[in-house]
Design a protein around this motif. Structure first.
Motif, PDB file in Angstrom:
ATOM      1  N   GLY A 191      13.224   3.380  14.769  1.00  0.00           N
ATOM      2  CA  GLY A 191      11.974   3.590  13.792  1.00  0.00           C
ATOM      3  C   GLY A 191      10.989   4.443  14.650  1.00  0.00           C
ATOM      4  N   ASP A 192      10.895   3.900  16.284  1.00  0.00           N
ATOM      5  CA  ASP A 192      10.198   4.340  17.013  1.00  0.00           C
ATOM      6  C   ASP A 192      10.691   5.728  17.139  1.00  0.00           C
ATOM      7  OD1 ASP A 192       8.724   1.744  16.931  1.00  0.00           O
ATOM      8  OD2 ASP A 192       9.211   1.612  18.887  1.00  0.00           O
ATOM      9  N   GLN A 193      11.639   6.295  16.998  1.00  0.00           N
ATOM     10  CA  GLN A 193      12.194   7.951  17.888  1.00  0.00           C
ATOM     11  C   GLN A 193      11.862   8.935  16.668  1.00  0.00           C
ATOM     12  OE1 GLN A 193      15.943   8.648  19.809  1.00  0.00           O
ATOM     13  NE2 GLN A 193      14.765   6.986  21.196  1.00  0.00           N
ATOM     14  N   LEU A 194      11.651   8.134  15.389  1.00  0.00           N
ATOM     15  CA  LEU A 194      11.544   8.853  13.905  1.00  0.00           C
ATOM     16  C   LEU A 194       9.649   9.192  13.908  1.00  0.00           C
ATOM     17  CD1 LEU A 194      12.629   9.067  10.999  1.00  0.00           C
ATOM     18  CD2 LEU A 194      11.618   7.382  10.795  1.00  0.00           C
ATOM     19  N   ARG A 195       9.033   8.179  14.306  1.00  0.00           N
ATOM     20  CA  ARG A 195       7.976   8.036  13.997  1.00  0.00           C
ATOM     21  C   ARG A 195       7.486   9.092  14.967  1.00  0.00           C
ATOM     22  NH1 ARG A 195       3.218   5.041  15.731  1.00  0.00           N
ATOM     23  NH2 ARG A 195       4.577   4.167  17.453  1.00  0.00           N
ATOM     24  N   SER A 196       8.294   9.410  16.642  1.00  0.00           N
ATOM     25  CA  SER A 196       7.808  10.228  17.428  1.00  0.00           C
ATOM     26  C   SER A 196       8.120  11.396  17.194  1.00  0.00           C
ATOM     27  CB  SER A 196       7.831  10.099  18.374  1.00  0.00           C
ATOM     28  OG  SER A 196       8.449  11.494  19.192  1.00  0.00           O
ATOM     29  N   SER A 214       6.798  -1.354  11.895  1.00  0.00           N
ATOM     30  CA  SER A 214       5.279  -2.074  10.326  1.00  0.00           C
ATOM     31  C   SER A 214       4.894  -1.576   9.265  1.00  0.00           C
ATOM     32  CB  SER A 214       4.932  -2.651  11.997  1.00  0.00           C
ATOM     33  OG  SER A 214       4.363  -1.519  12.523  1.00  0.00           O
ATOM     34  N   THR A 215       4.727  -1.790   9.144  1.00  0.00           N
ATOM     35  CA  THR A 215       3.575  -1.901   8.204  1.00  0.00           C
ATOM     36  C   THR A 215       2.222  -0.541   8.986  1.00  0.00           C
ATOM     37  OG1 THR A 215       3.078  -3.578   7.018  1.00  0.00           O
ATOM     38  CG2 THR A 215       1.378  -2.588   6.523  1.00  0.00           C
ATOM     39  N   GLY A 216       2.005  -0.835  10.003  1.00  0.00           N
ATOM     40  CA  GLY A 216       0.850   0.710  10.196  1.00  0.00           C
ATOM     41  C   GLY A 216       2.161   1.738  11.273  1.00  0.00           C
ATOM     42  N   ALA A 239       0.677  -1.099   0.069  1.00  0.00           N
ATOM     43  CA  ALA A 239      -0.032  -0.115   0.325  1.00  0.00           C
ATOM     44  C   ALA A 239       0.535   1.398   0.481  1.00  0.00           C
ATOM     45  CB  ALA A 239      -0.762   0.173   1.671  1.00  0.00           C
ATOM     46  N   ILE A 240       1.775   1.478   0.597  1.00  0.00           N
ATOM     47  CA  ILE A 240       2.765   2.117   0.921  1.00  0.00           C
ATOM     48  C   ILE A 240       3.534   2.403  -0.560  1.00  0.00           C
ATOM     49  CG2 ILE A 240       5.083   3.711   1.682  1.00  0.00           C
ATOM     50  CD1 ILE A 240       2.837   3.367   3.733  1.00  0.00           C
ATOM     51  N   ALA A 241       3.882   1.496  -1.388  1.00  0.00           N
ATOM     52  CA  ALA A 241       4.952   1.434  -2.418  1.00  0.00           C
ATOM     53  C   ALA A 241       3.750   2.284  -3.903  1.00  0.00           C
ATOM     54  CB  ALA A 241       5.220  -0.011  -3.303  1.00  0.00           C
ATOM     55  N   VAL A 242       2.361   1.757  -3.744  1.00  0.00           N
ATOM     56  CA  VAL A 242       1.598   2.735  -4.409  1.00  0.00           C
ATOM     57  C   VAL A 242       1.696   3.841  -4.174  1.00  0.00           C
ATOM     58  CG1 VAL A 242      -1.395   2.575  -4.456  1.00  0.00           C
ATOM     59  CG2 VAL A 242      -0.264   0.568  -4.081  1.00  0.00           C
ATOM     60  N   LYS A 243       1.237   4.639  -2.725  1.00  0.00           N
ATOM     61  CA  LYS A 243       1.467   5.831  -2.861  1.00  0.00           C
ATOM     62  C   LYS A 243       2.977   6.241  -3.326  1.00  0.00           C
ATOM     63  CE  LYS A 243      -2.000   5.158   1.483  1.00  0.00           C
ATOM     64  NZ  LYS A 243      -2.325   6.148   2.135  1.00  0.00           N
ATOM     65  N   VAL A 272       4.566   7.212   9.314  1.00  0.00           N
ATOM     66  CA  VAL A 272       5.960   7.685   8.691  1.00  0.00           C
ATOM     67  C   VAL A 272       5.758   8.521   7.534  1.00  0.00           C
ATOM     68  CG1 VAL A 272       8.186   7.439   7.522  1.00  0.00           C
ATOM     69  CG2 VAL A 272       7.342   6.654  10.205  1.00  0.00           C
ATOM     70  N   PHE A 273       5.185   7.652   6.025  1.00  0.00           N
ATOM     71  CA  PHE A 273       4.701   8.100   5.072  1.00  0.00           C
ATOM     72  C   PHE A 273       3.907   9.280   4.875  1.00  0.00           C
ATOM     73  CE2 PHE A 273       2.511   8.069   0.801  1.00  0.00           C
ATOM     74  CZ  PHE A 273       4.307   8.434   0.509  1.00  0.00           C
ATOM     75  N   SER A 274       2.826   9.360   5.587  1.00  0.00           N
ATOM     76  CA  SER A 274       1.155  10.345   6.052  1.00  0.00           C
ATOM     77  C   SER A 274       2.142  11.152   5.994  1.00  0.00           C
ATOM     78  CB  SER A 274       0.509   9.915   6.813  1.00  0.00           C
ATOM     79  OG  SER A 274       0.073  10.864   7.108  1.00  0.00           O
ATOM     80  N   TYR A 275       3.026  11.439   7.302  1.00  0.00           N
ATOM     81  CA  TYR A 275       3.690  12.225   8.354  1.00  0.00           C
ATOM     82  C   TYR A 275       4.447  13.654   6.792  1.00  0.00           C
ATOM     83  CZ  TYR A 275       2.606  10.692  12.683  1.00  0.00           C
ATOM     84  OH  TYR A 275       1.577  10.004  13.815  1.00  0.00           O
ATOM     85  N   CYS A 276       5.191  12.352   6.623  1.00  0.00           N
ATOM     86  CA  CYS A 276       6.244  13.650   5.148  1.00  0.00           C
ATOM     87  C   CYS A 276       6.065  13.440   4.235  1.00  0.00           C
ATOM     88  CB  CYS A 276       7.459  11.623   4.428  1.00  0.00           C
ATOM     89  SG  CYS A 276       8.691  11.402   5.704  1.00  0.00           S
ATOM     90  N   SER A 277       4.827  12.851   3.910  1.00  0.00           N
ATOM     91  CA  SER A 277       4.441  14.076   2.597  1.00  0.00           C
ATOM     92  C   SER A 277       2.902  15.237   2.998  1.00  0.00           C
ATOM     93  CB  SER A 277       2.925  12.617   1.691  1.00  0.00           C
ATOM     94  OG  SER A 277       1.636  12.813   2.645  1.00  0.00           O
TER      95      SER A 277
END
Lengths: 366, 322
Positions: free
Chosen positions: B239-244, B193-195, B167-171, B200-205
């Motif tokens: 990954g967790d710190q990056l997300r935060s 993880s996928t979620g 799903a992320i690849a499509v985006k 992260v992708f949503s924040y970046c975009s």
């Protein structure tokens, strides 16, 4: 800017082909191809397989039967204060193509749709208990469509004015982003019509409301109708946060002050951008350059995305301040907001939706 | 379609010819090799003889043939499809064979679709073959699959090996190449993880759109560089710190308010087992107080403590955040 909506195709539900409004609309769309369908439900189902996008569907005009109710209460939620407006559901969809339009996510029918079974509408209006009581009824046709964008095809307003005049306490609010006021000029409206413009900062109008009239054209159209004896309203809805929004919206308030006497303004509403979560993806697909969904939105109590509360308060408080500088007595209300936001931005808060409805009803001076 | 079981020299099969290949899982053949060594080839592959190129193409059975080669076989039993069979029919044989015994991953679906489009019209693919592959028969689905098939090989591999969610690849396919590469480079440094990838992708975009910056510019921000350069953290912790950190960049006012609430809550010193939660996103005024207790005495003690805090106005400061 869209001057007059001319559909690329008319799609006609077989069962309404003999309706007088159908004949009238077809006579005004003589050069446009007409497709006949047996069922709107099937058409919408089949649309999923069409190559045409929703944008293309919104260039087609569907003439159909309203199988549901023509009158319905505004779909407000209990979590936020609602003004108690009654929707007169004459159709759905809008040709103005605003990037933030909630209809993109709210409706499953992507076609510009007009309900042409007016006999059923008149019957419902005449038998509705709404009009039997002494309560004021504020009707509006601008919930699911622009009230004036298709008027050149329907000629609806002069007809509804006749009905309103026969009622004790009913008015119709026409909400629009067009400057298509010709049908209203010279009309003996008897004070039963309030024309409202949805306004935005000019930068927002240019980028997010591309087919609408410019902000100045809308205000000049309002000015013309004030000269014709109409009362007008303004809806800063959706208010959109962007860098430099203060200058953008202040300028629009200054334009209003320059062109419209405060006494002719029945109300001004403020409503910050809010949307169903699915709208973001739908809109970004159609309007790839839009930036408006990238601001600080959170999930509201009604399941819609809203600007984080302090941001909304800031938007409303400053707008209210500018509007009150223009006219201290101007009537401002918030659309679908909670009492805390009311209190912190406007300094007052209706105790309930019923009280807010009463406040608006009182603005209708008979 | 006619076909005949024959014994074929493996050297006459062109294993590099991928015209009919659907599977992306061409590695990890150990189990299959062991099986073939132990009990032989149970299901013969299907081959098609290319009269012009003078070799056999594999229609289905790429992994089986690779395993036979690894086992040192020189000859193989295979079904050879009749020479007059049309290419679309041959491809469909492979597709049906795959669909009958396994679930295709997003990339395989994308490749199968692009190959179908070389044989059939868009309408036919949407109407007949998307549902066959368990997908909705819509143009939108077709567009997604095309986008996925058009991604760079590295990203496709990441989807195939499960590092990147389909799903992320499509985006990601909607972004420019520089953003795609920056995102993949980031994923190489952290585990999500996928979620969490979605998040992260949503924040970046959104940050990219809001601030008009590229993904690389976002990842070059000092707080993110600092996380990625921390030697002591493993990939999951990073990954967790990056997300935060990205959430803070995406929602600066909300996260600031959350911090203020957390500080005030700490000052309140609620008894252990008593938790006060602010309204979600500080929307509205409904707080939630949760009390854990085992008996009435414990409940009374905790309630008394909370009531004392209310009476001496300590709660007001916390409630003011809304």
């Amino acid at each position: 800017m869209l001057i007059h909506f001319v559909p690329e195709r008319v799609i006609l539900e077989e069962s309404v082909k003999h309706e007088p409004l159908t004949r009238q609309i077809l006579s005004r769309c003589k050069t446009i191809p007409v497709d006949y369908i047996s069922s709107v439900k099937t058409l919408i189902h089949e649309f999923r397989h069409w190559k045409e996008s929703e944008a293309a569907a919104s260039r087609m005009l569907l003439l159909a039967r309203n199988k549901g109710r023509f009158l319905e209460p505004c779909p407000g939620t209990k979590k936020y204060l609602c003004c108690g407006y009654t929707i007169l559901n004459t159709g759905t969809g809008c040709p103005l193509q605003c990037s933030y339009c909630v209809l993109q996510a709210y409706l499953n029918n992507p076609f510009i749709t007009l309900y042409v079974n007016l006999e059923d509408m008149w019957h419902e209006l005449e038998t509705s208990p709404n009009f039997k009581s002494q309560n004021i009824v504020r009707l509006g046709t601008g919930e699911y469509m622009d009230s004036l964008a298709l008027e050149h095809l329907t000629n609806f307003v002069p007809v509804i004015v006749g009905f309103l005049k026969s009622q004790n306490r009913a008015i119709l609010e026409l909400k629009t982003k067009t400057a298509a006021i010709e049908p209203l000029l010279g009309l003996n409206h008897g004070g039963r019509i309030i024309v409202s413009w949805s306004l935005n900062a000019e930068e927002v109008a240019r980028t997010e409301e591309q087919a609408s009239a410019s902000v100045l054209e809308r205000i000049k159209a309002a000015q013309r109708l004030v000269q014709e004896g109409y009362r007008v309203g303004f809806h800063f809805d959706p208010l959109i946060y962007y860098r430099g929004w203060e200058q953008g919206y202040l300028h629009v308030v200054e334009l209003i002050a320059e062109h419209i006497p405060a006494a002719s303004i029945v109300w001004v509403s403020l409503g910050a951008l809010r949307f169903m979560p699915t709208l973001k993806g739908i809109s970004k697909k159609r309007f790839s350059t839009t930036k408006i969904f990238a601001e600080e939105f959170v999930l509201g109590l009604d399941g819609k995305m809203r600007y984080f509360q302090p941001l909304r308060i800031d938007l409303y408080a400053r707008m209210a301040d500018w509007l009150r500088q223009f006219s201290p007595d101007i009537f401002i209300y918030l659309c679908m907001e909670n009492p805390i936001v009311w209190k912190r931005s406007l300094g007052i808060a209706p105790a309930s939706s019923a009280e807010l409805k009463k406040m608006l009803d009182e603005r209708i001076n008979w | 379609m006619d076909y005949m079981l024959k014994t074929i020299e493996i050297s006459s099969i062109c294993v590099k010819e991928k015209k009919f290949l659907i599977s992306t899982d061409t590695h990890n053949n150990n189990l299959l090799e062991k099986s073939i060594k132990r009990i032989g080839l149970l299901n013969p592959p299907y081959l098609y003889f290319d009269a012009i190129k003078q070799y056999y193409s594999i229609v289905c059975g790429y992994r089986r043939i690779a395993a036979c080669i690894a086992c040192g076989w020189k000859k193989i039993s295979a079904y050879v499809i009749a020479a007059d069979t049309k290419e679309p029919e041959i491809f469909l044989l492979g597709l049906y064979d795959n669909l009958a015994h396994r679930i295709l991953n997003p990339l395989e679906l994308a490749h199968a679709t692009t190959k179908l489009l070389t044989y059939f019209s868009e309408e036919t693919v949407i109407r007949d073959y998307l549902p066959l592959m368990g997908l909705p028969p819509t143009h939108k689905t077709l567009e997604h699959l095309r986008a996925l098939a058009g991604l760079e090989a590295e990203i496709q591999n990441a989807v195939a090996n499960g590092t990147l969610a389909g799903a992320i690849a499509v985006k990601l396919a909607q972004r420019d190449i520089a953003d795609q590469r920056a995102f993949m480079a980031l994923l190489a440094q952290v585990h999500l993880s996928t979620g969490k990838q979605e998040e992260v992708f949503s924040y970046c975009s959104d940050i990219s759109v809001r601030d008009n910056v590229s993904y690389q510019e976002i990842f070059n921000a000092p707080p993110i560089r600092e996380i990625l350069n921390q030697g002591k953290l493993n990939r999951t912790q990073k990954g967790d710190q990056l997300r935060s950190c990205l959430r803070k960049m995406r929602f600066p006012q909300l996260t600031q308010r959350e911090n203020i609430f957390a500080q005030k809550l700490k000052k309140l010193r609620l008894p252990s087992g008593v938790q006060l939660a602010a309204p979600p996103f500080f929307e509205g005024r409904t707080f939630c107080l949760r009390v854990e207790f085992q008996d009435t005495q414990e409940l009374e003690d905790k309630a008394t403590h909370v009531l004392r805090l209310i009476k001496n106005n300590s709660f007001n400061d916390v409630l003011e955040v809304c």
